[in-house]
Design a protein around this motif. Structure first.
Motif, PDB file in Angstrom:
ATOM      1  N   GLY A   1      -8.548  -6.137   9.604  1.00  0.00           N
ATOM      2  CA  GLY A   1      -8.146  -5.146  10.594  1.00  0.00           C
ATOM      3  C   GLY A   1      -8.612  -5.584  11.968  1.00  0.00           C
ATOM      4  N   LEU A   2      -7.780  -5.373  12.988  1.00  0.00           N
ATOM      5  CA  LEU A   2      -8.131  -5.806  14.341  1.00  0.00           C
ATOM      6  C   LEU A   2      -9.218  -4.907  14.930  1.00  0.00           C
ATOM      7  N   ILE A   3     -10.008  -5.488  15.832  1.00  0.00           N
ATOM      8  CA  ILE A   3     -11.139  -4.784  16.446  1.00  0.00           C
ATOM      9  C   ILE A   3     -11.015  -4.855  17.953  1.00  0.00           C
ATOM     10  N   ASP A   4     -10.974  -3.697  18.611  1.00  0.00           N
ATOM     11  CA  ASP A   4     -10.945  -3.627  20.078  1.00  0.00           C
ATOM     12  C   ASP A   4     -12.371  -3.316  20.531  1.00  0.00           C
ATOM     13  N   CYS A   5     -13.089  -4.345  20.998  1.00  0.00           N
ATOM     14  CA  CYS A   5     -14.541  -4.230  21.195  1.00  0.00           C
ATOM     15  C   CYS A   5     -14.949  -3.820  22.602  1.00  0.00           C
ATOM     16  N   HIS A   6     -14.001  -3.462  23.474  1.00  0.00           N
ATOM     17  CA  HIS A   6     -14.355  -2.981  24.823  1.00  0.00           C
ATOM     18  C   HIS A   6     -13.242  -2.069  25.304  1.00  0.00           C
ATOM     19  N   THR A   7     -13.488  -0.747  25.264  1.00  0.00           N
ATOM     20  CA  THR A   7     -12.520   0.223  25.789  1.00  0.00           C
ATOM     21  C   THR A   7     -13.245   1.355  26.503  1.00  0.00           C
ATOM     22  N   HIS A   8     -12.461   2.047  27.317  1.00  0.00           N
ATOM     23  CA  HIS A   8     -12.906   3.274  27.996  1.00  0.00           C
ATOM     24  C   HIS A   8     -11.869   4.363  27.675  1.00  0.00           C
ATOM     25  N   ILE A   9     -11.669   4.649  26.397  1.00  0.00           N
ATOM     26  CA  ILE A   9     -10.551   5.514  26.014  1.00  0.00           C
ATOM     27  C   ILE A   9     -10.758   6.979  26.381  1.00  0.00           C
ATOM     28  N   LEU A  10     -12.016   7.393  26.653  1.00  0.00           N
ATOM     29  CA  LEU A  10     -12.254   8.806  26.941  1.00  0.00           C
ATOM     30  C   LEU A  10     -12.318   9.051  28.443  1.00  0.00           C
ATOM     31  N   PHE A  11     -11.255   9.600  28.969  1.00  0.00           N
ATOM     32  CA  PHE A  11     -11.192   9.990  30.379  1.00  0.00           C
ATOM     33  C   PHE A  11     -10.060  10.987  30.539  1.00  0.00           C
ATOM     34  N   ALA A  12     -10.081  11.724  31.630  1.00  0.00           N
ATOM     35  CA  ALA A  12      -8.988  12.633  31.980  1.00  0.00           C
ATOM     36  C   ALA A  12      -8.424  12.213  33.337  1.00  0.00           C
ATOM     37  N   GLY A  13      -7.217  12.653  33.619  1.00  0.00           N
ATOM     38  CA  GLY A  13      -6.600  12.354  34.903  1.00  0.00           C
ATOM     39  C   GLY A  13      -5.889  11.019  34.934  1.00  0.00           C
ATOM     40  N   SER A  14      -5.266  10.741  36.092  1.00  0.00           N
ATOM     41  CA  SER A  14      -4.491   9.518  36.283  1.00  0.00           C
ATOM     42  C   SER A  14      -4.872   8.881  37.611  1.00  0.00           C
ATOM     43  N   ARG A  15      -4.740   7.561  37.678  1.00  0.00           N
ATOM     44  CA  ARG A  15      -4.966   6.860  38.938  1.00  0.00           C
ATOM     45  C   ARG A  15      -3.745   6.026  39.323  1.00  0.00           C
ATOM     46  N   ALA A  16      -2.573   6.579  39.016  1.00  0.00           N
ATOM     47  CA  ALA A  16      -1.334   5.875  39.350  1.00  0.00           C
ATOM     48  C   ALA A  16      -1.192   5.672  40.854  1.00  0.00           C
ATOM     49  N   THR A  17      -1.725   6.600  41.660  1.00  0.00           N
ATOM     50  CA  THR A  17      -1.616   6.441  43.122  1.00  0.00           C
ATOM     51  C   THR A  17      -2.410   5.230  43.596  1.00  0.00           C
ATOM     52  N   GLU A  18      -3.522   4.930  42.923  1.00  0.00           N
ATOM     53  CA  GLU A  18      -4.303   3.750  43.292  1.00  0.00           C
ATOM     54  C   GLU A  18      -3.546   2.472  42.930  1.00  0.00           C
ATOM     55  N   PHE A  19      -2.809   2.522  41.838  1.00  0.00           N
ATOM     56  CA  PHE A  19      -1.941   1.404  41.471  1.00  0.00           C
ATOM     57  C   PHE A  19      -0.974   1.112  42.621  1.00  0.00           C
ATOM     58  N   GLU A  20      -0.426   2.186  43.165  1.00  0.00           N
ATOM     59  CA  GLU A  20       0.494   2.036  44.290  1.00  0.00           C
ATOM     60  C   GLU A  20      -0.227   1.468  45.508  1.00  0.00           C
ATOM     61  N   GLN A  21      -1.472   1.949  45.773  1.00  0.00           N
ATOM     62  CA  GLN A  21      -2.242   1.432  46.905  1.00  0.00           C
ATOM     63  C   GLN A  21      -2.477  -0.073  46.781  1.00  0.00           C
ATOM     64  N   ARG A  22      -2.859  -0.505  45.583  1.00  0.00           N
ATOM     65  CA  ARG A  22      -3.148  -1.926  45.396  1.00  0.00           C
ATOM     66  C   ARG A  22      -1.902  -2.769  45.636  1.00  0.00           C
ATOM     67  N   LEU A  23      -0.746  -2.251  45.247  1.00  0.00           N
ATOM     68  CA  LEU A  23       0.500  -2.976  45.497  1.00  0.00           C
ATOM     69  C   LEU A  23       0.820  -3.050  46.984  1.00  0.00           C
ATOM     70  N   GLN A  24       0.208  -2.148  47.750  1.00  0.00           N
ATOM     71  CA  GLN A  24       0.396  -2.166  49.201  1.00  0.00           C
ATOM     72  C   GLN A  24      -0.703  -2.952  49.912  1.00  0.00           C
ATOM     73  N   GLY A  25      -1.579  -3.592  49.104  1.00  0.00           N
ATOM     74  CA  GLY A  25      -2.562  -4.510  49.687  1.00  0.00           C
ATOM     75  C   GLY A  25      -3.976  -3.994  49.787  1.00  0.00           C
ATOM     76  N   VAL A  26      -4.252  -2.776  49.308  1.00  0.00           N
ATOM     77  CA  VAL A  26      -5.613  -2.239  49.372  1.00  0.00           C
ATOM     78  C   VAL A  26      -6.407  -2.792  48.196  1.00  0.00           C
ATOM     79  N   SER A  27      -7.620  -3.303  48.447  1.00  0.00           N
ATOM     80  CA  SER A  27      -8.416  -3.931  47.399  1.00  0.00           C
ATOM     81  C   SER A  27      -9.136  -2.892  46.545  1.00  0.00           C
ATOM     82  N   TYR A  28      -9.569  -3.342  45.369  1.00  0.00           N
ATOM     83  CA  TYR A  28     -10.352  -2.486  44.464  1.00  0.00           C
ATOM     84  C   TYR A  28     -11.615  -1.990  45.164  1.00  0.00           C
ATOM     85  N   GLN A  29     -12.283  -2.892  45.912  1.00  0.00           N
ATOM     86  CA  GLN A  29     -13.497  -2.516  46.621  1.00  0.00           C
ATOM     87  C   GLN A  29     -13.225  -1.468  47.699  1.00  0.00           C
ATOM     88  N   GLU A  30     -12.105  -1.610  48.413  1.00  0.00           N
ATOM     89  CA  GLU A  30     -11.757  -0.635  49.461  1.00  0.00           C
ATOM     90  C   GLU A  30     -11.467   0.733  48.858  1.00  0.00           C
TER      91      GLU A  30
END
Length: 408
Positions: A69-98
């Protein structure tokens, strides 16, 4: 005469047993016996021991391949909410640090997760585990780290234990209180680390809510010295450690986690030879997370050649999380490990079986071998390399966890 609970015949085994002198530890034209949730025999079908054919269910695999059976040894599966807007920001050139400096990133997810109760988080976690289950995943590591205060970190770890109890997948729980500085401690990282070490960790250990302790050692996370405080406190409480290390810069977190005989150093794009040597000496597993590398459009690759040279075990994991790797697919990660980091398909499959188990400190799974848990994935494939070559088509025929056939 053996009295197995069931027998799988007409099967090819990708045992992933490094002691066997064959690619993938393969045994073709094989059979396998399971009793009390564990493997009790495997080998060439012509060598199959005697058993009661009338009383024992026999599953003919018809030439399919069986893997651990496969093993996924690093996840953060427990969270609420979405960060799709940050995905859009990064595509517009804003860095993860910013984005992090603007109060986004982890802090945004922390706010949504604090508002979610146990039930909401359980439902979200179950949905994500179901997605992994359909890909043949039988063990998942789930980190806290989106609560960042005592009440909410305990809540996340409690939900991990509930998922482990009530979901077919085995859930390994990791305390990641040192994931980021929470808003209420802005500018006071040292004080927050004191809270993690002196208040949170002792309660986590007392309530047996975590199997390991993690920390984010990075220029947008915690310093080497702060991370070492966490590791020292964890060691004093008898908890093994692992580290988010060398993802965006070289803060020598991999050397540090090796110093504490840690289970794994994860990400490691900026890892240098000194760190690799330290990991090799300590037996620390290198966990590669190509999904985050892909999603952040990074260019600095992990030092694969050095890891091979020093014979550091290489694991692969999804890093599923809302900000930097919202990709809940270990099969996709197998392909990414090959295409982005140039792993061989055999290295990739070892990375989500044998080496992934080692990254979690688990010695009872990840290999098809007598005495191991009967966590088994049966695939309609013609060669094990197909698991890394193709994704989006589900070749999974059957899945057993602790010898129990799973409906997925």
């Amino acid at each position: 005469m053996l009295t197995p609970d069931f027998v799988i015949t007409d099967v090819h085994l990708a045992t992933m047993d490094a002691t066997l002198d064959a690619p993938y530890g393969a045994i073709t034209d094989a059979a396998l016996m399971v009793q009390d949730g564990h493997i009790v025999w495997l080998g060439k079908q012509t060598d199959l021991p005697e058993f009661d054919h009338l009383a024992t269910p026999i599953h003919s695999a018809k030439g399919a391949w069986l893997t651990p059976g496969l093993i996924d040894c690093h996840t953060h599966i427990l969270f609420a909410g979405s960060r799709a807007t940050e995905f859009e920001q990064r595509l517009q050139g804003v860095s993860y640090q910013e984005i992090a400096a603007q109060g986004g990133g982890i802090a945004r997810t922390v706010g949504a997760t604090r508002e979610a109760d146990h039930e909401a988080l359980f439902v979200l976690g179950k949905q994500r585990l179901n997605s992994l289950l359909r890909e043949g995943v039988t063990t998942v590591e789930s980190k806290s780290g989106y609560g960042l205060d005592l009440e909410n970190e305990l809540k996340l770890l409690e939900v991990n234990r509930l998922l482990d109890e009530h979901h077919p997948i085995s859930v390994s729980s990791t305390f990641l209180g040192a994931h980021a500085v929470p808003p209420e401690f802005k500018g006071r990282a040292d004080e927050y680390i004191t809270q993690v070490c002196e208040v949170m960790l002792p309660l986590v250990a007392e309530r047996k809510l975590a199997d390991a302790v993690d920390a984010f050692c990075e220029n947008v996370g915690f310093s080497y010295a702060q991370t070492e405080q966490v590791f020292a406190a964890a060691k004093a409480l008898g908890l093994p450690v692992k580290c988010h290390a060398e993802q965006l810069s070289n803060q020598h977190g991999s050397e540090l986690v090796a110093k504490y005989a840690g289970l794994s150093a994860d990400h490691i794009e900026y890892l240098d030879e000194t760190g690799v040597a330290a990991m090799a000496k300590a037996g620390t597993v290198a966990v590669l997370l190509p999904s985050a590398f892909y999603f952040l459009r990074e260019t600095q690759q992990p030092p694969i050649a050095l890891l091979r040279q020093y014979q550091v075990p290489i694991a692969l994991a999804s890093d599923f999380n809302p900000g930097t790797a919202p990709l809940c697919s270990l099969r996709l990660v197998l392909n990414m490990g090959c295409t982005l980091f140039r792993l061989t398909p055999e290295e990739a499959l070892a990375g989500v079986t044998r080496h992934a188990a080692a990254a979690l400190g688990l010695t009872d799974r990840g290999v098809l071998k007598v005495g191991m848990r009967a966590d088994l994935a049966l695939w309609q494939i013609t060669h094990p390399s197909q698991l890394s070559y193709q994704f989006g088509v589900n070749e999974l025929l059957n899945l057993w966890i602790l010898g129990k056939l799973i409906q997925y």
